[in-house]
Motif scaffolding. Structure first.
Motif, PDB file in Angstrom:
ATOM      1  N   ARG A  49     -12.872  30.674 -38.240  1.00 55.95           N
ATOM      2  CA  ARG A  49     -13.555  29.438 -37.817  1.00 55.95           C
ATOM      3  C   ARG A  49     -13.132  29.141 -36.370  1.00 55.95           C
ATOM      4  NH1 ARG A  49     -12.435  28.249 -43.385  1.00 55.95           N
ATOM      5  NH2 ARG A  49     -10.667  26.852 -43.070  1.00 55.95           N
ATOM      6  N   GLN A  50     -11.859  29.432 -36.048  1.00 54.04           N
ATOM      7  CA  GLN A  50     -11.412  29.269 -34.653  1.00 54.04           C
ATOM      8  C   GLN A  50     -12.247  30.134 -33.714  1.00 54.04           C
ATOM      9  OE1 GLN A  50      -7.075  29.885 -36.005  1.00 54.04           O
ATOM     10  NE2 GLN A  50      -6.826  29.139 -33.935  1.00 54.04           N
ATOM     11  N   THR A  51     -12.426  31.403 -34.068  1.00 54.49           N
ATOM     12  CA  THR A  51     -13.137  32.301 -33.142  1.00 54.49           C
ATOM     13  C   THR A  51     -14.597  31.890 -32.989  1.00 54.49           C
ATOM     14  OG1 THR A  51     -13.471  33.904 -34.937  1.00 54.49           O
ATOM     15  CG2 THR A  51     -11.625  34.293 -33.472  1.00 54.49           C
ATOM     16  N   ASP A  52     -15.214  31.432 -34.079  1.00 57.16           N
ATOM     17  CA  ASP A  52     -16.603  30.939 -33.962  1.00 57.16           C
ATOM     18  C   ASP A  52     -16.642  29.684 -33.091  1.00 57.16           C
ATOM     19  OD1 ASP A  52     -17.560  32.970 -35.530  1.00 57.16           O
ATOM     20  OD2 ASP A  52     -17.920  31.752 -37.304  1.00 57.16           O
ATOM     21  N   ASN A  53     -15.687  28.806 -33.288  1.00 57.49           N
ATOM     22  CA  ASN A  53     -15.660  27.568 -32.496  1.00 57.49           C
ATOM     23  C   ASN A  53     -15.445  27.853 -31.010  1.00 57.49           C
ATOM     24  OD1 ASN A  53     -16.072  25.944 -34.720  1.00 57.49           O
ATOM     25  ND2 ASN A  53     -13.892  25.635 -35.113  1.00 57.49           N
ATOM     26  N   GLY A  54     -14.796  28.973 -30.702  1.00 58.17           N
ATOM     27  CA  GLY A  54     -14.549  29.336 -29.305  1.00 58.17           C
ATOM     28  C   GLY A  54     -15.846  29.487 -28.528  1.00 58.17           C
ATOM     29  N   VAL A  55     -16.883  29.985 -29.170  1.00 61.26           N
ATOM     30  CA  VAL A  55     -18.179  30.130 -28.486  1.00 61.26           C
ATOM     31  C   VAL A  55     -18.750  28.751 -28.157  1.00 61.26           C
ATOM     32  CG1 VAL A  55     -20.549  30.963 -28.747  1.00 61.26           C
ATOM     33  CG2 VAL A  55     -18.639  32.362 -29.550  1.00 61.26           C
ATOM     34  N   LEU A  56     -18.669  27.829 -29.119  1.00 63.96           N
ATOM     35  CA  LEU A  56     -19.219  26.477 -28.894  1.00 63.96           C
ATOM     36  C   LEU A  56     -18.498  25.777 -27.752  1.00 63.96           C
ATOM     37  CD1 LEU A  56     -19.415  25.255 -32.622  1.00 63.96           C
ATOM     38  CD2 LEU A  56     -21.203  26.334 -31.261  1.00 63.96           C
ATOM     39  N   VAL A  57     -17.165  25.872 -27.764  1.00 65.84           N
ATOM     40  CA  VAL A  57     -16.381  25.177 -26.736  1.00 65.84           C
ATOM     41  C   VAL A  57     -16.633  25.799 -25.367  1.00 65.84           C
ATOM     42  CG1 VAL A  57     -14.013  24.790 -25.946  1.00 65.84           C
ATOM     43  CG2 VAL A  57     -14.631  24.299 -28.313  1.00 65.84           C
TER      44      VAL A  57
ATOM     45  N   ASP B 135     -10.698  10.944 -23.420  1.00 68.42           N
ATOM     46  CA  ASP B 135     -12.155  10.798 -23.303  1.00 68.42           C
ATOM     47  C   ASP B 135     -12.829  12.110 -22.901  1.00 68.42           C
ATOM     48  OD1 ASP B 135     -11.977   8.204 -23.975  1.00 68.42           O
ATOM     49  OD2 ASP B 135     -12.284   7.393 -21.957  1.00 68.42           O
ATOM     50  N   SER B 136     -12.188  12.837 -21.975  1.00 71.66           N
ATOM     51  CA  SER B 136     -12.838  14.069 -21.522  1.00 71.66           C
ATOM     52  C   SER B 136     -12.856  15.107 -22.646  1.00 71.66           C
ATOM     53  CB  SER B 136     -12.179  14.622 -20.253  1.00 71.66           C
ATOM     54  OG  SER B 136     -10.819  14.843 -20.432  1.00 71.66           O
ATOM     55  N   ILE B 137     -11.834  15.089 -23.487  1.00 73.72           N
ATOM     56  CA  ILE B 137     -11.831  16.019 -24.625  1.00 73.72           C
ATOM     57  C   ILE B 137     -12.962  15.666 -25.591  1.00 73.72           C
ATOM     58  CG2 ILE B 137     -10.525  16.617 -26.707  1.00 73.72           C
ATOM     59  CD1 ILE B 137      -8.041  16.543 -24.885  1.00 73.72           C
ATOM     60  N   GLN B 138     -13.132  14.375 -25.849  1.00 75.37           N
ATOM     61  CA  GLN B 138     -14.213  13.971 -26.760  1.00 75.37           C
ATOM     62  C   GLN B 138     -15.578  14.344 -26.166  1.00 75.37           C
ATOM     63  OE1 GLN B 138     -13.734  13.420 -29.789  1.00 75.37           O
ATOM     64  NE2 GLN B 138     -11.513  13.222 -29.585  1.00 75.37           N
ATOM     65  N   LYS B 139     -15.698  14.263 -24.847  1.00 72.53           N
ATOM     66  CA  LYS B 139     -16.946  14.666 -24.191  1.00 72.53           C
ATOM     67  C   LYS B 139     -17.217  16.163 -24.411  1.00 72.53           C
ATOM     68  CE  LYS B 139     -20.468  14.473 -21.347  1.00 72.53           C
ATOM     69  NZ  LYS B 139     -21.701  13.845 -21.808  1.00 72.53           N
ATOM     70  N   ILE B 140     -16.177  16.981 -24.185  1.00 73.42           N
ATOM     71  CA  ILE B 140     -16.333  18.435 -24.391  1.00 73.42           C
ATOM     72  C   ILE B 140     -16.724  18.712 -25.845  1.00 73.42           C
ATOM     73  CG2 ILE B 140     -15.110  20.650 -24.434  1.00 73.42           C
ATOM     74  CD1 ILE B 140     -13.287  19.462 -22.166  1.00 73.42           C
ATOM     75  N   PHE B 141     -16.079  18.026 -26.779  1.00 73.64           N
ATOM     76  CA  PHE B 141     -16.350  18.287 -28.203  1.00 73.64           C
ATOM     77  C   PHE B 141     -17.771  17.827 -28.581  1.00 73.64           C
ATOM     78  CE2 PHE B 141     -11.623  18.304 -29.712  1.00 73.64           C
ATOM     79  CZ  PHE B 141     -11.392  19.380 -28.886  1.00 73.64           C
TER      80      PHE B 141
ATOM     81  N   ASN C 269     -20.569  20.303 -30.070  1.00 74.26           N
ATOM     82  CA  ASN C 269     -21.330  20.076 -31.313  1.00 74.26           C
ATOM     83  C   ASN C 269     -22.819  20.341 -31.103  1.00 74.26           C
ATOM     84  OD1 ASN C 269     -19.058  19.315 -32.716  1.00 74.26           O
ATOM     85  ND2 ASN C 269     -19.353  17.109 -32.364  1.00 74.26           N
ATOM     86  N   GLN C 270     -23.319  19.984 -29.920  1.00 78.51           N
ATOM     87  CA  GLN C 270     -24.752  20.191 -29.644  1.00 78.51           C
ATOM     88  C   GLN C 270     -25.105  21.670 -29.497  1.00 78.51           C
ATOM     89  OE1 GLN C 270     -25.904  17.808 -26.199  1.00 78.51           O
ATOM     90  NE2 GLN C 270     -24.490  16.232 -26.900  1.00 78.51           N
ATOM     91  N   MET C 271     -24.112  22.507 -29.313  1.00 80.48           N
ATOM     92  CA  MET C 271     -24.353  23.942 -29.101  1.00 80.48           C
ATOM     93  C   MET C 271     -24.517  24.714 -30.414  1.00 80.48           C
ATOM     94  SD  MET C 271     -24.553  24.196 -25.956  1.00 80.48           S
ATOM     95  CE  MET C 271     -24.170  23.234 -24.503  1.00 80.48           C
TER      96      MET C 271
END
Ligand code: CP
Length: 336
Positions: free
Chosen positions: A299-307, A18-24, A28-30
């Motif tokens: 795509r990993q490196t871009d996603n790193g900013v969002l996470v 659940d906490s992982i889904q919360k972070i994701f 997504n909102q970022m």
């Protein structure tokens, strides 16, 4: 649901499904902020202490970028020799001091357990940016976020994934953390390919097997693998007793288009935490893959900013008010 506000992020062990889904969901909102479609000043006035006592490009800069994108400011300390740690100051004292100057700290250090030790002395949340060969929780989260996005693109979920991890699985902290996170999902198949001396630690294999997942271990890349993900890693030469020792393994597992076509499916996603060692004697992820649409490394490196934006928003308790502080972007931007 786990609350993140005021909490340290030290290990993937602290997360559940659940906490992982919360972070994701927060990540997504970022996306509009990272794409510069709008700005937020939700962390206006907040300060990130970005402490990197070991070399880094993307983790250090993406932590800083993520904090700036939320409207906060960043104070950098890079290199052991430029801090008072070189004069014998303890991690506890350093933490007491620097947490007085910051609202949150991101930290990388070459010793296993050092970031957790630092967190004991810190008065603000500490996020682990990699401690020795132990853990790299934010990399594992961004890897998992990438895997979920790539799988969703093909109408699939993480459950049932077959991942091949290749290279230095002994010292590679990203594969340790990612393996543990994947254990939270269902029916994962792990194919672990490395020189025998650089095999995945037994403790991680035990964790995988105890969670009911399947593990195949090999020291050669052979045959046709029906892997969904090929996760290639670097020989972590900085963790070897000498460069000569590391050189024995350099270039042992090279992935280029020919090797990919021979051993993987036409839609196997290629991942790597980066940096890839592109020196001629290593060439572990060849440039001839750069235009392969399955190459997900950037795509990993871009996603790193969002996470990392999501982790800052959550640890500082602003995840629900980010858009309240929106402003417009006035400059040209063509990010995708
Ligand atoms: N993936 C990763 O940790 O890269 P850096 O060493 O450049 O931070």
């Amino acid at each position: 649901m786990q609350s993140f506000t005021g909490e340290h992020i030290l290990s993937v062990n602290q997360f559940n499904h659940d906490s992982i889904q919360k972070i994701f969901s927060v990540a997504n909102q970022m996306q509009p902020y990272a794409l510069r479609q709008k700005r937020t000043k939700v962390l206006d006035g907040a300060i990130l202490g970005n402490l990197f006592f070991e070399a880094s490009t993307r983790t250090r800069v993406s932590f800083g970028t993520a904090f700036n994108l939320l409207g906060g400011e960043v104070r950098e300390t890079t290199g052991m020799e430029s801090s008072a740690l070189a004069k014998g100051e303890s991690l506890f004292d350093t933490a007491r001091v620097l947490s007085g100057y910051s609202d949150v700290v991101a930290m990388r250090h070459p010793d296993n357990g050092s970031v957790a030790e630092f967190a004991v002395g810190s008065r603000v949340p500490v996020i682990n940016g990699g401690d020795g060969s132990n853990e790299h929780p934010t990399q594992a989260l961004l890897d998992l976020y990438t895997i979920e996005k790539e799988r969703n693109y093909h109408g699939e979920s993480i459950d049932g994934l077959h991942i091949a991890m290749i290279g230095d699985l002994k010292h590679g902290r990203t594969v340790h953390s990612l393996s543990k996170l994947l254990c939270l999902f269902k029916n994962i198949r792990f194919t672990l390919i490395s020189p025998k001396e650089l095999a995945m630690p037994d403790s991680i294999i035990d964790t995988i097997e105890n969670a009911g997942h399947q593990v195949v271990i090999s020291d050669t890349l052979e045959g046709s693998l029906d892997a969904d993900i090929c996760y290639q890693t670097r020989i972590q030469e900085e963790r070897f007793p000498s460069k000569d020792e590391a050189n024995k393994y350099r270039g042992k597992f090279r992935l280029n288009q020919q090797v990919y076509t021979k051993h993987f499916q036409s839609n196997t996603v290629i991942m790597h935490p980066l940096p890839r060692d592109s020196r001629a004697d290593a060439n572990e992820l060849d440039n001839d893959l750069n235009l392969n649409p399955n190459l997900a490394i950037f795509r990993q490196t871009d996603n790193g900013v969002l996470v990392r934006m999501a982790l800052f928003a959550l640890t500082l308790g602003v995840e629900n008010i980010v858009s309240k502080y929106d402003t417009d972007v006035h400059w040209y931007s063509n990010k995708k």
